[in-house]
Design an enzyme around this catalytic site. Structure first.
Site, PDB file in Angstrom:
ATOM      1  N   ARG A 153      12.855   3.386   0.166  1.00 54.37           N
ATOM      2  CA  ARG A 153      11.538   3.439  -0.475  1.00 54.37           C
ATOM      3  C   ARG A 153      11.669   3.771  -1.965  1.00 54.37           C
ATOM      4  O   ARG A 153      12.611   4.424  -2.367  1.00 54.37           O
ATOM      5  CB  ARG A 153      10.672   4.514   0.200  1.00 54.37           C
ATOM      6  CG  ARG A 153      10.421   4.261   1.665  1.00 54.37           C
ATOM      7  CD  ARG A 153       9.691   5.416   2.324  1.00 54.37           C
ATOM      8  NE  ARG A 153       8.308   5.434   1.880  1.00 54.37           N
ATOM      9  CZ  ARG A 153       7.637   6.542   1.600  1.00 54.37           C
ATOM     10  NH1 ARG A 153       8.208   7.718   1.701  1.00 54.37           N
ATOM     11  NH2 ARG A 153       6.378   6.480   1.207  1.00 54.37           N
ATOM     12  N   GLU A 184       1.014 -11.521  -3.637  1.00 56.65           N
ATOM     13  CA  GLU A 184      -0.432 -11.778  -3.644  1.00 56.65           C
ATOM     14  C   GLU A 184      -1.082 -11.451  -4.988  1.00 56.65           C
ATOM     15  O   GLU A 184      -2.236 -11.801  -5.221  1.00 56.65           O
ATOM     16  CB  GLU A 184      -1.107 -10.984  -2.513  1.00 56.65           C
ATOM     17  CG  GLU A 184      -1.275  -9.500  -2.753  1.00 56.65           C
ATOM     18  CD  GLU A 184      -0.012  -8.655  -2.600  1.00 56.65           C
ATOM     19  OE1 GLU A 184      -0.110  -7.427  -2.761  1.00 56.65           O
ATOM     20  OE2 GLU A 184       1.090  -9.203  -2.339  1.00 56.65           O
ATOM     21  N   GLY A 231       0.881  -1.170   0.000  1.00 57.28           N
ATOM     22  CA  GLY A 231       0.000   0.000   0.000  1.00 57.28           C
ATOM     23  C   GLY A 231       0.910   1.209   0.000  1.00 57.28           C
ATOM     24  O   GLY A 231       1.899   1.237  -0.719  1.00 57.28           O
ATOM     25  N   GLU A 232       0.644   2.154   0.862  1.00 54.62           N
ATOM     26  CA  GLU A 232       1.503   3.339   0.972  1.00 54.62           C
ATOM     27  C   GLU A 232       1.923   3.443   2.432  1.00 54.62           C
ATOM     28  O   GLU A 232       1.096   3.626   3.316  1.00 54.62           O
ATOM     29  CB  GLU A 232       0.719   4.571   0.512  1.00 54.62           C
ATOM     30  CG  GLU A 232       1.606   5.634  -0.112  1.00 54.62           C
ATOM     31  CD  GLU A 232       2.453   6.349   0.932  1.00 54.62           C
ATOM     32  OE1 GLU A 232       3.690   6.388   0.759  1.00 54.62           O
ATOM     33  OE2 GLU A 232       1.898   6.846   1.915  1.00 54.62           O
ATOM     34  N   SER A 233       3.216   3.287   2.695  1.00 51.81           N
ATOM     35  CA  SER A 233       3.688   3.093   4.073  1.00 51.81           C
ATOM     36  C   SER A 233       3.386   4.268   5.002  1.00 51.81           C
ATOM     37  O   SER A 233       3.033   4.061   6.165  1.00 51.81           O
ATOM     38  CB  SER A 233       5.181   2.752   4.098  1.00 51.81           C
ATOM     39  OG  SER A 233       5.953   3.777   3.507  1.00 51.81           O
ATOM     40  N   ILE A 284       5.802  -2.810  -7.610  1.00 51.73           N
ATOM     41  CA  ILE A 284       5.035  -1.576  -7.829  1.00 51.73           C
ATOM     42  C   ILE A 284       5.586  -0.509  -6.886  1.00 51.73           C
ATOM     43  O   ILE A 284       5.437  -0.624  -5.672  1.00 51.73           O
ATOM     44  CB  ILE A 284       3.524  -1.798  -7.569  1.00 51.73           C
ATOM     45  CG1 ILE A 284       2.983  -2.930  -8.459  1.00 51.73           C
ATOM     46  CG2 ILE A 284       2.749  -0.496  -7.811  1.00 51.73           C
ATOM     47  CD1 ILE A 284       1.593  -3.400  -8.102  1.00 51.73           C
ATOM     48  N   ARG A 285       6.262   0.499  -7.449  1.00 56.11           N
ATOM     49  CA  ARG A 285       6.923   1.523  -6.620  1.00 56.11           C
ATOM     50  C   ARG A 285       7.613   0.868  -5.420  1.00 56.11           C
ATOM     51  O   ARG A 285       7.423   1.253  -4.262  1.00 56.11           O
ATOM     52  CB  ARG A 285       5.918   2.593  -6.169  1.00 56.11           C
ATOM     53  CG  ARG A 285       5.399   3.443  -7.319  1.00 56.11           C
ATOM     54  CD  ARG A 285       4.501   4.569  -6.876  1.00 56.11           C
ATOM     55  NE  ARG A 285       3.300   4.096  -6.196  1.00 56.11           N
ATOM     56  CZ  ARG A 285       2.236   3.579  -6.804  1.00 56.11           C
ATOM     57  NH1 ARG A 285       2.212   3.482  -8.130  1.00 56.11           N
ATOM     58  NH2 ARG A 285       1.190   3.184  -6.124  1.00 56.11           N
ATOM     59  N   CYS A 335       6.108  -5.235   0.324  1.00 57.51           N
ATOM     60  CA  CYS A 335       6.223  -3.871  -0.208  1.00 57.51           C
ATOM     61  C   CYS A 335       6.150  -2.850   0.930  1.00 57.51           C
ATOM     62  O   CYS A 335       7.085  -2.740   1.710  1.00 57.51           O
ATOM     63  CB  CYS A 335       5.183  -3.626  -1.311  1.00 57.51           C
ATOM     64  SG  CYS A 335       5.564  -2.161  -2.305  1.00 57.51           S
ATOM     65  N   HIS A 358       4.965  -7.852  -4.634  1.00 63.19           N
ATOM     66  CA  HIS A 358       3.594  -8.206  -4.249  1.00 63.19           C
ATOM     67  C   HIS A 358       3.303  -9.660  -4.635  1.00 63.19           C
ATOM     68  O   HIS A 358       2.759  -9.910  -5.708  1.00 63.19           O
ATOM     69  CB  HIS A 358       2.592  -7.294  -4.973  1.00 63.19           C
ATOM     70  CG  HIS A 358       2.562  -5.897  -4.462  1.00 63.19           C
ATOM     71  ND1 HIS A 358       1.640  -5.464  -3.538  1.00 63.19           N
ATOM     72  CD2 HIS A 358       3.342  -4.832  -4.742  1.00 63.19           C
ATOM     73  CE1 HIS A 358       1.850  -4.184  -3.277  1.00 63.19           C
ATOM     74  NE2 HIS A 358       2.884  -3.778  -3.989  1.00 63.19           N
TER      75      HIS A 358
END
EC number: 4.3.3.6
Length: 195
Positions: free
Chosen positions: A105, A171, A46-48, A133-134, A78, A169
């Site tokens: 990051r 998943e 997600g976004e940490s 992803i990023r 991630c 990721h």
């Protein structure tokens, strides 16, 4: 076996599906009391920084640290890897600070925001497609940390005792071998705690 997925933000349902595909029960965790009775916990991508804000808002920081102190396995993917790390490049303080690693990051650069790469993961096997992803990567590991996978000379998966972390990721594909690896870690931890 009951596995929680921290459900504040990110790829929550995909992890739930992966856990269930491996024959375990999945519980989405949004409140402290939902950690009770879990055998392991997934910290999803997600976004940490957003996840950290939500962890603080819902009062989950200390309960998550206690969950770890109780010897229960945790798997960060991630952004979840960033939450686990003791050191984050460019930041003074970690989030949970449980795993003896330094992470950077968004370290593959804007040109490579999203890509797939075939990985060989120790204890899991070859031909594992990692979806990045990023993604962060692990810059440095402590003595107790085992490197499980690298990509272009960057560490992208590692384990330290009850903690498992990866940059990608797992998943987002139908290859559940890394989740099975984590579930085996959970089984081992349960066996040890019941002795």
């Amino acid at each position: 076996m009951k596995i929680g997925v921290l459900g504040l933000q990110g790829a929550v349902q995909e992890h739930v599906r992966a856990i269930e595909a491996c024959g375990a029960e999945a519980v989405v965790v949004k409140k402290t009391e939902q950690l009770t009775g879990l055998d392991g916990l997934v910290l999803p991508g997600g976004e940490s920084t957003t996840m950290r804000r939500l962890i603080d808002r819902y009062g989950l920081m200390e309960p998550l640290k206690q969950f770890a102190a109780d010897g229960k396995p945790m798997f960060g993917t991630c952004a979840g890897l960033i939450l686990l790390a003791k050191r984050i490049v460019g930041y003074d303080e970690p989030h949970l600070g449980l795993m003896d690693i330094t992470v950077e990051r968004n370290s593959f650069g804007r040109q490579r925001e999203s890509f797939e790469a075939e990985l060989s993961i120790k204890g899991v096997g070859d031909g594992f497609v990692g979806v990045f992803i990023r993604a962060p990567h692990i810059v440095e590991v402590g003595d107790e940390v085992e490197v499980l996978a690298t990509y272009n000379d960057r560490i992208v998966a590692a384990r330290q005792g009850q903690f498992l972390g990866c940059s990608f990721h797992p998943e987002l594909t139908d290859d559940h071998r890394l989740m099975r690896y984590f579930l085996n870690m959970v089984k081992e931890a349960k066996t040890v705690s019941s002795i």
